[in-house]
Design an enzyme around this catalytic site. Structure first.
Site, PDB file in Angstrom:
ATOM      1  N   HIS A  61      -5.038  -0.277  -7.221  1.00  0.00           N
ATOM      2  CA  HIS A  61      -4.879   1.017  -6.639  1.00  0.00           C
ATOM      3  C   HIS A  61      -6.078   1.850  -7.127  1.00  0.00           C
ATOM      4  O   HIS A  61      -6.466   2.260  -8.261  1.00  0.00           O
ATOM      5  CB  HIS A  61      -3.604   1.353  -7.643  1.00  0.00           C
ATOM      6  CG  HIS A  61      -3.238   2.906  -7.224  1.00  0.00           C
ATOM      7  ND1 HIS A  61      -2.054   3.329  -6.908  1.00  0.00           N
ATOM      8  CD2 HIS A  61      -3.853   4.089  -6.438  1.00  0.00           C
ATOM      9  CE1 HIS A  61      -1.631   4.469  -6.619  1.00  0.00           C
ATOM     10  NE2 HIS A  61      -2.976   4.958  -6.448  1.00  0.00           N
ATOM     11  N   ARG A  65     -11.989   7.135  -1.226  1.00  0.00           N
ATOM     12  CA  ARG A  65     -12.359   8.395  -0.195  1.00  0.00           C
ATOM     13  C   ARG A  65     -13.095   8.523   1.010  1.00  0.00           C
ATOM     14  O   ARG A  65     -13.424   9.399   1.891  1.00  0.00           O
ATOM     15  CB  ARG A  65     -12.932   9.517  -1.390  1.00  0.00           C
ATOM     16  CG  ARG A  65     -12.413   9.637  -2.580  1.00  0.00           C
ATOM     17  CD  ARG A  65     -11.205  10.361  -2.480  1.00  0.00           C
ATOM     18  NE  ARG A  65     -10.614  10.799  -3.732  1.00  0.00           N
ATOM     19  CZ  ARG A  65      -9.239  10.900  -4.160  1.00  0.00           C
ATOM     20  NH1 ARG A  65      -8.498  10.691  -3.218  1.00  0.00           N
ATOM     21  NH2 ARG A  65      -8.978  11.406  -5.058  1.00  0.00           N
ATOM     22  N   HIS A 180       4.197   5.124  -3.962  1.00  0.00           N
ATOM     23  CA  HIS A 180       4.098   6.091  -4.933  1.00  0.00           C
ATOM     24  C   HIS A 180       5.297   6.854  -4.458  1.00  0.00           C
ATOM     25  O   HIS A 180       5.657   7.314  -3.533  1.00  0.00           O
ATOM     26  CB  HIS A 180       2.839   7.004  -4.309  1.00  0.00           C
ATOM     27  CG  HIS A 180       2.828   8.525  -4.677  1.00  0.00           C
ATOM     28  ND1 HIS A 180       1.762   8.963  -5.571  1.00  0.00           N
ATOM     29  CD2 HIS A 180       3.735   9.367  -4.570  1.00  0.00           C
ATOM     30  CE1 HIS A 180       1.879  10.366  -5.511  1.00  0.00           C
ATOM     31  NE2 HIS A 180       3.050  10.457  -5.226  1.00  0.00           N
ATOM     32  N   ASP A 305      -5.183   3.714 -10.491  1.00  0.00           N
ATOM     33  CA  ASP A 305      -5.031   4.909  -9.772  1.00  0.00           C
ATOM     34  C   ASP A 305      -6.372   5.804 -10.099  1.00  0.00           C
ATOM     35  O   ASP A 305      -6.303   7.023 -10.452  1.00  0.00           O
ATOM     36  CB  ASP A 305      -3.894   5.595 -10.255  1.00  0.00           C
ATOM     37  CG  ASP A 305      -3.580   6.957  -9.397  1.00  0.00           C
ATOM     38  OD1 ASP A 305      -4.210   6.590  -8.162  1.00  0.00           O
ATOM     39  OD2 ASP A 305      -2.638   7.551  -9.383  1.00  0.00           O
TER      40      ASP A 305
HETATM   41  O1  DOR Z   1      -3.244  12.100  -9.220  1.00  0.00           O
HETATM   42  C1  DOR Z   1      -3.119  11.523  -8.121  1.00  0.00           C
HETATM   43  N1  DOR Z   1      -4.221  11.631  -7.335  1.00  0.00           N
HETATM   44  N2  DOR Z   1      -2.074  10.707  -7.658  1.00  0.00           N
HETATM   45  C2  DOR Z   1      -1.995  10.300  -6.586  1.00  0.00           C
HETATM   46  O2  DOR Z   1      -1.001   9.663  -6.184  1.00  0.00           O
HETATM   47  C3  DOR Z   1      -3.171  10.534  -5.441  1.00  0.00           C
HETATM   48  C4  DOR Z   1      -4.373  10.712  -5.809  1.00  0.00           C
HETATM   49  C5  DOR Z   1      -5.546  11.281  -5.229  1.00  0.00           C
HETATM   50  O3  DOR Z   1      -5.396  10.728  -4.069  1.00  0.00           O
HETATM   51  O4  DOR Z   1      -6.433  12.045  -5.659  1.00  0.00           O
END
Ligand code: DOR
Length: 434
Positions: A61, A65, A180, A305
């Site tokens: 995860h 970007r 998620h 994440d």
């Molecule tokens: O904190 C988070 N940021 N949780 C997510 O599920 C998405 C992620 C993001 O894309 O910045």
């Protein structure tokens, strides 16, 4: 490609649950030999004494970007951060712009990361077009284009019918879901965990029920459809109990993040928007339940994440700040602090959660084990030396990290991908080293 000889290390065999003092010879990108007292004067030699050597870490995860928000992170900066953090493979989430809902985007990510030649980057395809929760993507074409899993990460598919049909459809392509989970009506655009701290600060809360309701729903759907469903960034105590209940009956599994194990909602007043993340940092009882779930082997994967954001997206105003924490370069030492130093896991078990288990979930037969004849994706870790986190030195563009100044042990010191050294002693290796 020159041979590499890793000498005198303690090898970690997470699949077998053992450690052994042996050497490894890498030839043509493959683990050619494992054994005691190997010699090869022509090979590039790594002295691994007092270091741990095991299969490369796989991160289920991350958010890279690209395409669309390259000022936050791009495939180059993300891949650099990955190998600096000891990750030989990462799975990048589809909430890019445009999202990974079309084979062209998946192919672009695979092509560009291949060109960069650092960590292996596997795209995760969107469950629905635009991650908007309405119309399903074409899973077959996405799979053909290289996606290894499906998710609408950042959001959950709200419609039970869409999710039910998606789980049925995914069966044809043997694609796991990385979910998620958040029921948007209950989350009600909250900003942090709905507890005493949110009340005192006057911030809108996100109740645990927002996660638990969706996890319960999707466990039931997994049971009826036979889909392989993995819940990512678990944050609540009840989600662990639900997993305990459904494990063995449905094909369900879960991962956590380091921040949900090391921080809690009580840290929000001091850390401000650096601690704003989704799911939110919960209470201490939830945090302990997650650790218990890991200890019991109910939660089997450790992920990141990694969610990099630009400075202006994480301004002073908590309510307006973006959700997310950048942590890819320090994920492993953070887990060492949360789990090894706390006596929750030993090194072999930790390694299993970072390599063998994610490899199995994704169906990667070449990775996650240290075995002659397998691809030489290897991570070497220094278990003892302590370093302070210096966010200014992150190679990731995301400096949104609440762990600045923390003293941590267990840093990856070498990352080897397909027999190529891409990180050495904490520094990226540009070009051929050997
Ligand atoms: O904190 C988070 N940021 N949780 C997510 O599920 C998405 C992620 C993001 O894309 O910045």
């Amino acid at each position: 490609m020159r041979r590499i000889l890793i000498k005198k290390g303690t090898l970690v065999f997470p699949d077998r649950g053992t450690l052994a003092d042996q050497d490894i010879l890498i030839e043509e990108g493959i683990i050619a030999k494992i054994g005691k007292g190997l010699q090869d004067p022509q090979a590039y030699s790594i002295n691994a004494s007092s270091l741990l050597v095991g299969p490369g870490f796989i991160n289920l995860h991350v958010h890279f970007r690209e395409p669309g928000e390259e000022k936050k992170e791009d495939l180059l900066s993300g891949s650099r951060a990955a190998v600096k953090g000891g990750f030989t493979s990462v799975v990048c989430m589809p909430n890019t712009n445009p999202p990974i809902d079309h084979p062209v985007i998946a192919q672009f990510i695979a092509y560009r990361s291949n060109e960069i030649g650092l960590s292996r980057v596997f795209p995760c395809g969107a469950i629905t077009l635009g991650c908007a929760g309405k119309t399903m993507s074409d899973f077959g074409l996405l799979k053909q284009a290289g996606v290894v899993a499906l998710s609408d990460d950042g959001r959950a598919v709200q419609s039970p019918r869409t999710m039910y049909l998606a789980m049925q459809y995914a069966q044809y392509f043997h694609l796991p879901f990385l979910l998620h989970e958040e029921e948007e009506g209950i989350a009600a655009q909250g900003h942090m965990h709905a507890g005493e701290t949110a009340f005192l600060l006057g911030y809108k809360g996100i109740p645990e029920a927002a996660e638990d309701v969706m996890i319960a729903r999707d466990m039931v759907l997994a049971l009826y459809t036979g889909a392989q469903v993995h819940f990512t960034h678990l944050s609540t105590a009840l989600s662990v109990e639900l997993l305990r209940l459904f494990r063995g009956r449905a094909s369900v599994s879960a991962d956590v993040t380091p921040h949900h194990l090391l921080l809690s909602d009580e840290d929000v007043p001091q850390l401000g928007s650096l601690a704003k993340v989704k799911p939110p940092l919960r209470g201490k009882r939830d945090r302990e339940a997650l650790k218990e779930g890991i200890k019991e082997g109910i939660i089997t994967i450790l992920a990141s994440d990694h969610a990099p954001h630009a400075e202006e997206d994480k301004g002073e105003n908590f309510a307006e700040a973006a959700f997310g924490i950048s942590n890819l370069e320090i994920t492993v030492p953070l887990y060492v602090k949360a789990l090894i130093e706390e006596g929750v896991l030993g090194w072999v078990e930790l390694w299993r959660c970072l390599s063998t288990n994610p490899a199995r979930l994704l169906g990667f037969s070449e990775q996650g084990v240290l075995e002659e004849g397998k691809i030489a994706d290897i991570t070497i870790v220094d278990p003892d030396t302590e370093w302070e986190v210096n966010v200014g030195r992150f190679v990731s563009k995301g400096k949104n990290c609440p762990f600045e100044g923390w003293s941590l042990k267990g840093w990856p010191v070498y990352t080897i991908v397909g027999g190529k050294i891409v990180m050495r002693e904490g520094s990226l290796v540009d070009g051929e080293l050997c």
